[in-house]
Each structure stands twice: as structure tokens, then as C-alpha cells.
Design an enzyme around this catalytic site. Structure first.
Site, PDB file in Angstrom:
ATOM      1  CB  SER A 175      79.426 -78.567 -34.250  1.00 40.89           C
ATOM      2  OG  SER A 175      79.438 -79.353 -33.082  1.00 40.89           O
ATOM      3  CG  HIS A 205      81.300 -76.731 -38.040  1.00 49.75           C
ATOM      4  ND1 HIS A 205      80.207 -77.000 -38.835  1.00 49.75           N
ATOM      5  CD2 HIS A 205      81.335 -77.713 -37.107  1.00 49.75           C
ATOM      6  CE1 HIS A 205      79.593 -78.081 -38.380  1.00 49.75           C
ATOM      7  NE2 HIS A 205      80.263 -78.536 -37.335  1.00 49.75           N
ATOM      8  CE  LYS A 248      80.249 -81.164 -40.251  1.00 47.07           C
ATOM      9  NZ  LYS A 248      80.891 -81.733 -39.079  1.00 47.07           N
TER      10      LYS A 248
HETATM   11  C1  LIG Z   1      80.810 -82.883 -38.331  1.00 41.75           C
HETATM   12  C2  LIG Z   1      81.899 -82.926 -37.348  1.00 41.75           C
HETATM   13  C3  LIG Z   1      82.750 -84.037 -37.272  1.00 41.75           C
HETATM   14  C4  LIG Z   1      82.498 -85.294 -38.027  1.00 41.75           C
HETATM   15  O1  LIG Z   1      82.801 -85.162 -39.357  1.00 41.75           O
HETATM   16  P1  LIG Z   1      82.152 -86.180 -40.408  1.00 41.75           P
HETATM   17  O2  LIG Z   1      83.005 -86.065 -41.608  1.00 41.75           O
HETATM   18  O3  LIG Z   1      80.758 -85.716 -40.618  1.00 41.75           O
HETATM   19  O4  LIG Z   1      82.214 -87.544 -39.781  1.00 41.75           O
HETATM   20  C5  LIG Z   1      83.826 -83.961 -36.411  1.00 41.75           C
HETATM   21  N1  LIG Z   1      84.047 -82.867 -35.659  1.00 41.75           N
HETATM   22  C6  LIG Z   1      83.230 -81.809 -35.682  1.00 41.75           C
HETATM   23  C7  LIG Z   1      83.525 -80.622 -34.815  1.00 41.75           C
HETATM   24  C8  LIG Z   1      82.126 -81.806 -36.534  1.00 41.75           C
HETATM   25  O5  LIG Z   1      81.298 -80.771 -36.539  1.00 41.75           O
END
Ligand SMILES: *Cc1c(COP(=O)(O)O)cnc(C)c1O
Length: 386
Positions: free
Chosen positions: A176, A204, A235
Site C-alpha cells: 500500500s 489495492h 478502494k
Molecule cells: C486499506 C487496507 C486495508 C484496510 O481496509 P479498510 O477497508 O480500509 O479497513 C487492509 N489491507 C490493506 C493492504 C489496505 O491497503
């Protein structure tokens, strides 16, 4: 009130002072509803969060089924619409089943807590998302970290583990803060050689990578290679929530034992409807993904020309590693004055000395937005030298 200092106040003041001294004090930028800025910090890679079809689906479902789900899944919160979304997500990722969670953070806590305890072993990439690290802690399992994307280091750790101990190898799909992609096939082969399961968090990658936006795992790596797949919906899919995809036994186990699944209210039906609408757009409009990848290619071409410290990332996450915290804040503020919002990421989110601008690209960015970003970055660089 006594005159002696309250130990809590002392404790909080000390933590705040330390964080300020590190140059890492965090603030939440409050964005105006009518903000005249261009967002290069978010994760809305396909521009779906603002798509009226998602908003309309959300409103319609809320009117029909209520603003909230009213209870947890095991009590009376599990609706047909949740069931429908789970089937779509299983289909998209080529798995027999999927289980919906309210957020990605909770999905990761839930999986790790339900699968692991002190009698299991967990090996994690050093740059894994915080929720994966926290999940192992919640499970009372110790995570051993292997060097980032270093299969030899993983192999070395696995070789030391007794073969009859249940072992889980855990990695982000797309990292991320760096935007690079795990070598899923090789991770899977390494894990299998040692009888370990592989868990990939494709937060992602989903919607962005893969033949049909099914992510860096999806249909390319079946459930024998990647028994535990996590995807998030807040996302590229522009909505909210997350899911775990895998076989019957895994999903049944989570429903029985994942406390962050059991003891929480189900997602509001409107949010579920918005995700269903997003999946529909994903399937019908592959040109969005093509446009995103064209944006990424243009950004990379032109930043190279500017001589900026680009990484090898081919995903919408394009970090510029500037090094120290103050420099990152200076550049981010300079860009903000030009109406451009980028992520300013510092320790402890990334290792010390690797503070960076986290620039993210979206299919929704027009040429003018990209022009403005590239001009802004060129200005930062000029002013640095001057
Ligand atoms: C954003 C993210 C999460 C968390 O997801 P949310 O739905 O925002 O709680 C988990 N793992 C990764 C790799 C992320 O980038």
C-alpha cells in the site's frame, strides 16, 4: 482535586511530545464539501466513489431495506442482499465462497484471529499492512517478518519451522505504500513446498489488476495456490467493506470463530447495494481500467523526464521517496497550495528515512489534472534547488 499530576495526563503528554519531536505529528485534513482541489491521495482508482449509479443504488436500497442492518449476521442482520454480494465476490475471484466484513481492517483481524493461535506460525512480509500485523497479535500468535518480497528469506524461516505446525504465509498483494506487487506464484510455490497456507490481502489490486479486475490473485491463482484471499471494497470499488474468499471449510470456520465477524453489526444494505453496482460497472466498463493504466504510464514517463525519484511501481500507487519528514511536508504543502492533494507518509507508517509523497492515480484524472500535478512537482524541485 488533589495537586498531584494525573498519571494519564503525564502519559498522554509524553507520547504527544515524543511524536512531535520525531516530526511525525499527524493531522486530519478536513476537506470542504465544495473543495476546489484535485485528489492524488485517495484510493478511488476507477473513479467509482463519485459515480451516480453507486449513490442511486445505495439510496434505493436504504429506502427499501433501511439505513442500517439492525443486527449482526448470526442474529438477524444477514439479508439476501448480503448473500447476493458474497456470491458475486466469489464469482469474481474464482472461489467457491466469500464472506463479507465491514472493513478490511476487520477482515484481516478476523481471519488471523480465527486461524491462528500460539500453536501456529505466521510469516509476514516486512511491509505488510498494519491490520495483518495486528491480526496476528489479536490471535496471540507471533509473526516472524521476512524481508520485503524476499523468497530466500521466507524459505529460510520456513525451513526452520517443524512441518507439522500449521503455518500461514501472509502478504499484501499490492503493497500500500510502495505500489509494488507480490510475486504470488512464487510465494505460493514456496508455501506449498513447506505445507503452509498462503494468505494474500489484495486491497489495492482488486478492480485494478487481473484480466477482469479480479486482482493480482483472482482467477490467475486458484485456491490451492492461495487458500485465503482478502479483498477490500473501499478502494477501487469506491464503496466500503471487505471480504474473504476461499473454500467452504475456510468460510464456515470464519463464521464460527472469527470474533470480528460474529460480534459486529452487518453492513448497511445501502452500502452492499453500492458495491453490487460497482461490480456491475467493473464488468461492463473495462475501459476504466485501460484508462487508469494509461494515466499511470503517462505519469511515469513524465516524472522520469523531470528526474524525480520514481520507484518501479506499475500500479496506481506511485510513491516519490524524498527521505526526511520535513522535506515531504514542504512538498505536500507546496502542492496543496496549488490545489493538489497528495499523501505525505512518514514513520512509523514507513521506515524512518523513507518518508514519501504517496501519489495515487485514478481513471477519473483528466489530462489537465495530470498537467497540474506534473507542473507542481517540477515547481517543488525548482524551489528546492533555489
Ligand atoms: C486499506 C487496507 C486495508 C484496510 O481496509 P479498510 O477497508 O480500509 O479497513 C487492509 N489491507 C490493506 C493492504 C489496505 O491497503
Amino acid at each position: 482535586m488533589g495537586s498531584h499530576t494525573d498519571p494519564w495526563s503525564t502519559r498522554l503528554a509524553k507520547a504527544a511530545e515524543q511524536r512531535r519531536a520525531d516530526g511525525g505529528w499527524r493531522q486530519r485534513p478536513t476537506l470542504s464539501d465544495v473543495a476546489p482541489f484535485t485528489d492524488f491521495a485517495g484510493n478511488d482508482y476507477l473513479g467509482l466513489a463519485d459515480d451516480p449509479r453507486l449513490a442511486e443504488a445505495q439510496a434505493e436500497a436504504a429506502r427499501r431495506l433501511g439505513a442500517g442492518a439492525k443486527a449482526s449476521h448470526l442474529v438477524s442482520g444477514h439479508l439476501e442482499i448480503h448473500e447476493r454480494l458474497e456470491r458475486h465476490l466469489a464469482d469474481l475471484t474464482g472461489r467457491p465462497r466469500a464472506l463479507l466484513f465491514s472493513t478490511g481492517y476487520m477482515a484481516n483481524l478476523g481471519v488471523l484471529q480465527a486461524l491462528c493461535d500460539r500453536h501456529t506460525r505466521v510469516f509476514q512480509d516486512r511491509l505488510n499492512h498494519a491490520s495483518l500485523i495486528d491480526g496476528a497479535r489479536l490471535a496471540g500468535a507471533t509473526s516472524r517478518r521476512f524481508h520485503h518480497r524476499d523468497l530466500e528469506d521466507l524459505e529460510r524461516l520456513l525451513a526452520r519451522a517443524p512441518d507439522d505446525t500449521p503455518t500461514l504465509v501472509v502478504s499484501d498483494g499490492v503493497f500500500s505504500m510502495d505500489g509494488d506487487v507480490a510475486e504470488v506464484g512464487e510465494l505460493a510455490a514456496t508455501a506449498r513446498r513447506h505445507g503452509a497456507w498462503l494468505m494474500i490481502d489484495d486491497a489495492h489490486g482488486l478492480g485494478v489488476l487481473g484480466e477482469v479486475g479480479d486482482g493480482c490473485v483472482g482467477r490467475a491463482h486458484d485456491r490451492r495456490e492461495v487458500p485465503v484471499l482478502v479483498g477490500t471494497l473501499g478502494k477501487a470499488l469506491g464503496s466500503a467493506g471487505a471480504f474473504v474468499a476461499g473454500d467452504e471449510a475456510l468460510i464456515d470456520h470464519l463464521i464460527q470463530f472469527a470474533r470480528p465477524y460474529v460480534y459486529t453489526t452487518a453492513q448497511p444494505p445501502g452500502v452492499v447495494a453500492a458495491t453490487l453496482a460497482a461490480l456491475d460497472v467493473l464488468a461492463r466498463e473495462p475501459e476504466r481500467r485501460a484508462r487508469l493504466h494509461e494515466r499511470i504510464a503517462r505519469f511515469r514517463r513524465e516524472t522520469v523526464t523531470l528526474g524525480l525519484p520514481l520507484t518501479g511501481s506499475r500500479t496506481p500507487i506511485q510513491p516519490l521517496v524524498l527521505g526526511d519528514n520535513a522535506r515531504v511536508m514542504r512538498w505536500a504543502e507546496r502542492l496543496a497550495r496549488a490545489g493538489l492533494r497528495v499523501g505525505a507518509i512518514r514513520a512509523p507508517t514507513v521506515p524512518k528515512g523513507e518518508a514519501r509523497l504517496r501519489i495515487t492515480l485514478s481513471a477519473a484524472h483528466g489530462d489537465d489534472a495530470l498537467d497540474a500535478l506534473l507542473d507542481g512537482l517540477a515547481a517543488c524541485q525548482r524551489e528546492e534547488v533555489a
